[in-house]
Design an enzyme around this catalytic site. Structure first.
Site, PDB file in Angstrom:
ATOM      1  N   ASP A 133      45.296  38.491  43.647  1.00 43.85           N
ATOM      2  CA  ASP A 133      46.140  38.181  44.803  1.00 43.85           C
ATOM      3  C   ASP A 133      47.508  37.645  44.425  1.00 43.85           C
ATOM      4  OD1 ASP A 133      44.551  36.081  43.813  1.00 43.85           O
ATOM      5  OD2 ASP A 133      44.744  34.912  45.650  1.00 43.85           O
ATOM      6  N   GLU A 167      42.055  34.299  44.583  1.00 49.34           N
ATOM      7  CA  GLU A 167      41.988  33.072  43.767  1.00 49.34           C
ATOM      8  C   GLU A 167      42.833  31.953  44.357  1.00 49.34           C
ATOM      9  OE1 GLU A 167      43.082  29.985  41.189  1.00 49.34           O
ATOM     10  OE2 GLU A 167      44.541  31.550  41.656  1.00 49.34           O
TER      11      GLU A 167
END
Length: 395
Positions: free
Chosen positions: A82, A140
């Site tokens: 991400d 994350e």
């Protein structure tokens, strides 16, 4: 010796290809748990390599498998996917083309480096025994952390307890160098949300109001004693507030103020105690000043603990691969990582990959709008992780 040299040669041979992969990922970032196009792209790249055993996990994540020539041990290699809600300020040919979204934490590097590792290990699969699991993990950057969702997947649970390896870019380390720390490494992380409720009104008549901005100011200043006077000096702790919203005006006292922050430490007992003390302190100050404070502190990531024997072994293996002059010892790092969840039940090693280059003026910190990397680090990252994986497998 032969495998080490082959890995170095392959990393050098294919590094440029994965620089292009990294640039594509950097140009097309996606926020946490929305990595749909990223997932499609990675799957295609794995297919191009020849890796076909790929299973979707946590909706946008991928778990791929490379099997060696014979049965043996298993190792899991993890990269996060991400990006962050940051507007990129770099002017590059591959600057993010998504407004307000940027790979400012280097997850594009983590993915492309792991893909290079996949390329190397797939080409060498006839020369090692065992199984390599490649985990491309979503989300994350935001709670509850993609790791928690991956760990609920049956396909992950079926792997059992195996060594986990992960790396994270570090601009303070020059490209070509890596850093290791056995034992405690990264802090736990809890998000802090405080809502101070008062009574708004005209700023010219404060006696008719209950000023939530004043109350919030007292709470912020007083709460720092959690670290300075209540925490043991032997226990690293950080309490920081990064966002305050008091939506009044120069002549308007608002009804409420929102405060957002983070608390980080390495001691679970103190972590719980500190959160209880902060809650009591904030509520008492607000009540004493005629207002109210609503406290929400959802429990976040645990602290990251690198298994000592594995981490020392990986450090020695890295020195063998890169040279001792390119492997450094790390201090405690107050940043947090959801990789910490994997370390609770598995022997794990999370290390840092140098990506800085002061001569090229590449030194901006993580989570900044000007973060960038020296792309020569991809050769180091992909090559080293390949070598470490085979060292775990006992080749």
């Amino acid at each position: 010796m032969y495998l080490r040299d082959r890995i170095k040669q392959l990393a050098k041979q294919y590094a440029a290809e994965y620089v292009d992969v990294r640039r594509h990922l950097h140009q097309h970032p996606e926020l946490s748990f929305k990595e749909f196009n990223t997932s499609i792209f990675i799957r295609k790249e794995l297919f191009k390599i020849g890796v076909s055993d790929i299973i979707t996990v946590a909706e946008t994540g991928l778990l791929a498998t490379i099997t060696g020539s014979e049965k043996g041990k298993t190792v899991l290699l993890r990269a996060d996917m991400d990006a962050l809600p940051i507007q990129e300020e770099n002017v590059l040919e591959y600057t993010s083309n998504t407004d307000g979204v940027m790979h400012a934490c280097g997850h594009d590097v983590h993915m492309s480096s792991l893909l290079l590792t996949a390329k190397i290990l797939f080409l060498l699969k006839s020369e090692f025994s065992g199984t390599v699991k490649l985990l491309f993990q979503p989300g994350e950057e935001v709670m509850p952390g993609g790791a928690t969702l991956v760990m609920k997947e049956k396909v992950y649970q079926d792997i059992g307890t195996v060594p986990h390896l992960g790396q994270h870019v570090m601009p303070k380390l020059p490209a070509g160098k890596v850093g290791f720390r056995a034992g405690q490494f990264m802090a736990s992380m809890d998000e802090v949300y405080l809502t101070v409720i008062g009574k708004g009104g005209h700023a010219a008549v404060p006696e008719e109001c209950i000023d939530p901005i004043l109350i919030a100011s007292h709470i912020i200043v007083a709460s720092q004693q959690l670290v300075s006077r209540m925490a043991s000096p032997k226990t690293p702790s950080v309490l920081s507030f990064g966002r305050i919203i008091g939506d009044g005006a120069n002549n308007i006292i608002p009804d409420k103020v929102s405060i957002e922050g983070t608390f980080r430490t390495f001691d679970e007992e103190w972590r719980s105690e500190a959160i209880a003390k902060l809650t009591k302190l904030a509520k008492a100050i607000a009540e004493g000043m005629g207002g109210e404070c609503l406290v929400d502190i959802p429990k976040g990531y645990p602290h990251l603990n690198n298994e000592i024997e594995l981490s020392n072994s990986m450090k020695n293996s890295a020195a063998n691969f890169l040279g001792t002059e390119n492997v450094v010892d790390l201090d405690l790092w107050m940043a947090a990582e959801d990789f910490a969840y994997y370390t609770l039940n598995n022997p794990a090693c999370f290390y840092l990959l140098g990506v800085g280059n002061t001569e090229k003026r590449i030194s901006s910190g993580l989570h900044t709008a000007t973060f960038n990397i020296d792309e020569t680090a991809l050769e180091t990252g992909g090559g080293l992780m390949s070598w470490l994986a085979l060292e775990v497998l006992g080749q």
